[in-house]
Design a protein around this motif. Structure first.
Motif, short mmCIF file in Angstrom:
data_model
loop_
_atom_site.label_atom_id
_atom_site.label_comp_id
_atom_site.label_asym_id
_atom_site.label_seq_id
_atom_site.Cartn_x
_atom_site.Cartn_y
_atom_site.Cartn_z
N HIS A 1 42.72 157.78 43.79
CA HIS A 1 42.88 158.54 42.54
C HIS A 1 42.88 157.68 41.28
O HIS A 1 42.69 158.21 40.19
CB HIS A 1 44.14 159.38 42.61
N ALA A 2 43.04 156.38 41.44
CA ALA A 2 43.04 155.51 40.25
C ALA A 2 41.74 154.73 40.09
O ALA A 2 41.33 154.47 38.97
CB ALA A 2 44.22 154.54 40.31
N PHE A 3 41.09 154.37 41.20
CA PHE A 3 39.94 153.47 41.10
C PHE A 3 38.65 153.99 41.73
O PHE A 3 37.60 153.93 41.12
CB PHE A 3 40.28 152.10 41.71
N ILE A 4 38.72 154.48 42.96
CA ILE A 4 37.50 154.85 43.68
C ILE A 4 36.86 156.11 43.12
O ILE A 4 35.66 156.14 42.84
CB ILE A 4 37.78 155.01 45.19
N SER A 5 37.65 157.15 42.96
CA SER A 5 37.11 158.43 42.50
C SER A 5 38.12 159.18 41.64
O SER A 5 38.65 160.22 42.05
CB SER A 5 36.71 159.28 43.70
N PRO A 6 38.41 158.67 40.45
CA PRO A 6 39.37 159.38 39.60
C PRO A 6 38.82 160.73 39.17
O PRO A 6 37.62 160.91 39.02
CB PRO A 6 39.55 158.45 38.40
N PRO B 1 37.60 163.70 37.02
CA PRO B 1 37.03 163.76 35.67
C PRO B 1 37.79 164.71 34.74
O PRO B 1 37.64 164.64 33.53
CB PRO B 1 35.61 164.27 35.91
N HIS B 2 38.62 165.57 35.32
CA HIS B 2 39.31 166.59 34.53
C HIS B 2 40.80 166.32 34.32
O HIS B 2 41.40 166.87 33.42
CB HIS B 2 39.15 167.96 35.18
N LEU B 3 41.38 165.48 35.19
CA LEU B 3 42.82 165.21 35.12
C LEU B 3 43.05 163.71 34.97
O LEU B 3 42.28 162.91 35.50
CB LEU B 3 43.51 165.73 36.38
N SER B 4 44.13 163.34 34.33
CA SER B 4 44.41 161.91 34.12
C SER B 4 44.85 161.26 35.43
O SER B 4 45.38 161.91 36.33
CB SER B 4 45.48 161.72 33.06
N VAL B 5 44.65 159.97 35.49
CA VAL B 5 45.04 159.19 36.67
C VAL B 5 46.56 159.29 36.87
O VAL B 5 47.03 159.47 37.99
CB VAL B 5 44.60 157.72 36.52
N VAL B 6 47.31 159.19 35.80
CA VAL B 6 48.77 159.26 35.88
C VAL B 6 49.20 160.60 36.47
O VAL B 6 50.06 160.66 37.36
CB VAL B 6 49.42 159.04 34.50
N PHE B 7 48.59 161.68 36.00
CA PHE B 7 48.93 163.00 36.53
C PHE B 7 48.64 163.09 38.02
O PHE B 7 49.46 163.60 38.80
CB PHE B 7 48.17 164.09 35.77
N MET B 8 47.49 162.60 38.44
CA MET B 8 47.12 162.65 39.86
C MET B 8 48.10 161.84 40.71
O MET B 8 48.49 162.26 41.80
CB MET B 8 45.70 162.16 40.07
N LEU B 9 48.50 160.68 40.22
CA LEU B 9 49.45 159.87 40.98
C LEU B 9 50.84 160.51 41.01
O LEU B 9 51.55 160.41 42.01
CB LEU B 9 49.51 158.46 40.41
N VAL B 10 51.21 161.18 39.93
CA VAL B 10 52.50 161.88 39.91
C VAL B 10 52.48 163.05 40.90
O VAL B 10 53.51 163.38 41.50
CB VAL B 10 52.85 162.36 38.48
N ILE B 11 51.33 163.64 41.11
CA ILE B 11 51.21 164.74 42.07
C ILE B 11 51.24 164.22 43.51
O ILE B 11 51.89 164.80 44.37
CB ILE B 11 49.89 165.53 41.83
N GLU C 1 33.00 163.53 48.52
CA GLU C 1 34.25 162.83 48.81
C GLU C 1 34.65 162.95 50.28
O GLU C 1 35.79 162.68 50.64
CB GLU C 1 35.37 163.35 47.90
N ARG C 2 33.70 163.33 51.11
CA ARG C 2 33.99 163.53 52.53
C ARG C 2 34.51 162.25 53.19
O ARG C 2 35.45 162.28 53.95
CB ARG C 2 32.75 164.06 53.24
N TRP C 3 33.89 161.12 52.88
CA TRP C 3 34.33 159.87 53.51
C TRP C 3 35.74 159.49 53.07
O TRP C 3 36.51 158.92 53.83
CB TRP C 3 33.33 158.74 53.26
N LEU C 4 36.09 159.83 51.84
CA LEU C 4 37.45 159.57 51.36
C LEU C 4 38.45 160.42 52.13
O LEU C 4 39.54 159.96 52.49
CB LEU C 4 37.55 159.88 49.86
N ALA C 5 38.07 161.66 52.40
CA ALA C 5 38.93 162.57 53.16
C ALA C 5 39.09 162.11 54.61
O ALA C 5 40.16 162.27 55.19
CB ALA C 5 38.38 163.98 53.10
N VAL C 6 38.04 161.54 55.18
CA VAL C 6 38.12 161.03 56.55
C VAL C 6 39.15 159.91 56.63
O VAL C 6 39.96 159.86 57.57
CB VAL C 6 36.74 160.56 57.06
N VAL C 7 39.14 159.03 55.67
CA VAL C 7 40.12 157.92 55.64
C VAL C 7 41.53 158.49 55.48
O VAL C 7 42.46 158.07 56.18
CB VAL C 7 39.79 156.91 54.52
#
Length: 124
Positions: free
Chosen positions: A25-30, A32-42, A86-92
């Motif tokens: 959420h911070a580097f690979i695929s942040p 485009p609509h929500l901030s990185v901080v918000f995503m990490l807080v979630i 983002e399928r490969w991200l979900a697999v990980v």
């Protein structure tokens, strides 16, 4: 499975998922609509709740922390189904959550037996 192997699986899954959420959420695929901080807080607080007990090797913490994995399983499952990009991200994410789940369950069971902990049956 040995207690040591179960603990290692649990910690690899736990620490891996913790780092994966940050990387994703911070580097690979942040988003485009929500901030990185918000995503990490979630996404991060759920993984930070059991940190003390997980690192200390508390079997009770290992047992109940699997309930906190549900959002990660659901997130990975939905992305596997709907988002090819983002399928490969979900697999990980699914692999790490599954590793933590299996490791936690076996560790709680095996370590609980070693410590003489058990769930008592109700007397009828």
């Amino acid at each position: 499975m040995t207690t040591l192997l179960a603990r290692r699986l649990a910690l690899v899954g736990y620490i891996g998922l913790l780092l994966w959420v940050i990387l994703w959420h911070a580097f690979i695929s942040p988003s485009p609509h929500l901030s990185v901080v918000f995503m990490l807080v979630i996404w991060l607080p759920w993984l930070l709740i059991p940190i003390k007990g997980m690192l200390a090797g508390n079997p009770y913490t290992h047992a109940w922390s699997v309930y906190l994995l549900l959002p990660y399983f659901l997130h990975a499952g939905v992305l596997l189904w709907v988002d090819e990009g983002e399928r490969w991200l979900a697999v990980v994410e699914l692999f790490l959550a599954s590793t933590m789940f299996i490791g936690n369950m076996y560790y709680a069971k095996l370590r609980g037996r070693e410590l003489g902990l058990s769930i008592r049956k109700k007397k009828a």
